[in-house]
Write a protein that holds these residues in place. Structure first.
Motif, PDB file in Angstrom:
ATOM      1  N   UNK A 110     -22.081   6.718 -14.073  1.00  0.00           N
ATOM      2  CA  UNK A 110     -20.921   6.577 -13.197  1.00  0.00           C
ATOM      3  C   UNK A 110     -21.097   5.315 -12.372  1.00  0.00           C
ATOM      4  N   UNK A 111     -20.015   4.698 -12.045  1.00  0.00           N
ATOM      5  CA  UNK A 111     -20.073   3.522 -11.186  1.00  0.00           C
ATOM      6  C   UNK A 111     -18.894   3.558 -10.231  1.00  0.00           C
ATOM      7  N   UNK A 112     -19.048   2.886  -9.119  1.00  0.00           N
ATOM      8  CA  UNK A 112     -17.982   2.794  -8.131  1.00  0.00           C
ATOM      9  C   UNK A 112     -17.393   1.397  -8.187  1.00  0.00           C
ATOM     10  N   UNK A 113     -16.106   1.341  -8.148  1.00  0.00           N
ATOM     11  CA  UNK A 113     -15.418   0.058  -8.145  1.00  0.00           C
ATOM     12  C   UNK A 113     -14.527   0.021  -6.925  1.00  0.00           C
ATOM     13  N   UNK A 114     -14.630  -1.051  -6.198  1.00  0.00           N
ATOM     14  CA  UNK A 114     -13.798  -1.191  -5.005  1.00  0.00           C
ATOM     15  C   UNK A 114     -12.332  -1.336  -5.353  1.00  0.00           C
ATOM     16  N   UNK A 115     -11.496  -0.899  -4.455  1.00  0.00           N
ATOM     17  CA  UNK A 115     -10.044  -1.027  -4.651  1.00  0.00           C
ATOM     18  C   UNK A 115      -9.637  -2.411  -4.172  1.00  0.00           C
ATOM     19  N   UNK A 116      -8.971  -3.182  -5.033  1.00  0.00           N
ATOM     20  CA  UNK A 116      -8.588  -4.540  -4.608  1.00  0.00           C
ATOM     21  C   UNK A 116      -7.531  -4.499  -3.514  1.00  0.00           C
ATOM     22  N   UNK A 117      -7.601  -5.467  -2.642  1.00  0.00           N
ATOM     23  CA  UNK A 117      -6.576  -5.589  -1.602  1.00  0.00           C
ATOM     24  C   UNK A 117      -5.577  -6.633  -2.075  1.00  0.00           C
ATOM     25  N   UNK A 118      -4.425  -6.178  -2.491  1.00  0.00           N
ATOM     26  CA  UNK A 118      -3.386  -7.067  -3.002  1.00  0.00           C
ATOM     27  C   UNK A 118      -2.468  -7.472  -1.864  1.00  0.00           C
ATOM     28  N   UNK A 131       5.021  -5.650  -6.403  1.00  0.00           N
ATOM     29  CA  UNK A 131       4.016  -5.340  -7.396  1.00  0.00           C
ATOM     30  C   UNK A 131       4.636  -4.354  -8.373  1.00  0.00           C
ATOM     31  N   UNK A 132       4.539  -4.675  -9.651  1.00  0.00           N
ATOM     32  CA  UNK A 132       5.129  -3.802 -10.655  1.00  0.00           C
ATOM     33  C   UNK A 132       4.041  -3.020 -11.378  1.00  0.00           C
ATOM     34  N   UNK A 133       4.388  -1.859 -11.820  1.00  0.00           N
ATOM     35  CA  UNK A 133       3.502  -1.021 -12.621  1.00  0.00           C
ATOM     36  C   UNK A 133       4.364  -0.336 -13.678  1.00  0.00           C
ATOM     37  N   UNK A 134       3.737   0.122 -14.723  1.00  0.00           N
ATOM     38  CA  UNK A 134       4.473   0.835 -15.752  1.00  0.00           C
ATOM     39  C   UNK A 134       4.062   2.298 -15.739  1.00  0.00           C
ATOM     40  N   UNK A 135       4.928   3.112 -16.268  1.00  0.00           N
ATOM     41  CA  UNK A 135       4.640   4.540 -16.377  1.00  0.00           C
ATOM     42  C   UNK A 135       5.239   5.049 -17.677  1.00  0.00           C
TER      43      UNK A 135
END
Length: 152
Positions: free
Chosen positions: A79-87, A95-99
């Motif tokens: 397991x690894x932790x990845x920081x959440x980017x600050x956009x 900011x667009x995302x798809x679903x």
């Protein structure tokens, strides 16, 4: 056109003779795709034969079998932790995302309705936050006609 043919046509149109991949071979036969999957992914032996069994078959699944083969952890899952980017966006940027909808699997679309979001007979939809709509001077529910050009 199926999903594989669409992707192959895009590759042919974009890359042309620069590509070392025979995209037309894949567009013409999904057996060719499976043949090459068999060559590079362990456990996919006789893939084309197996997919034709009427009762189906199980693909290899290390997680299902509890096998996590890693250099540092043996058969344990790392397991690894990845920081959440600050956009940071400007006031006029979005900011667009798809679903996916309930009638979509990967990029294959089986229908035009999205019962989860109340959309009927439509796929080209942009949802926005109400505050963003108001700040931009838009009105909710407005339909714009978008034209998309596809190479077939």
């Amino acid at each position: 056109m199926n999903e594989t043919q669409i992707v192959c046509c895009m590759a042919i149109a974009t890359l042309g003779k620069k590509s070392v991949i025979n995209w037309q071979r894949y567009a013409d036969s999904y057996d060719a795709v499976r043949d090459d999957i068999e060559k590079c992914i362990p456990g996919f032996d006789n893939y084309n034969e197996k997919v034709r069994h009427k009762d189906g078959f199980y693909l290899p699944n290390a997680a299902r079998e509890g096998k996590f083969i890693t250099q540092d952890f043996g058969d344990k899952a790392p397991f690894s932790l990845t920081g959440i980017p600050e956009n940071k966006l400007d006031a006029d940027e979005y900011m667009m995302a798809t679903t996916r909808t309930h009638d979509q699997f990967n990029t294959t679309i089986y229908g035009l309705d999205d019962r989860y979001r109340g959309i009927k007979n439509e796929r080209r939809v942009v949802f926005m936050n109400q505050k963003d709509i108001e700040a931009a001077g838009f009105k909710g529910g407005i339909r714009w006609i978008c034209s998309i050009m596809m190479m077939v």
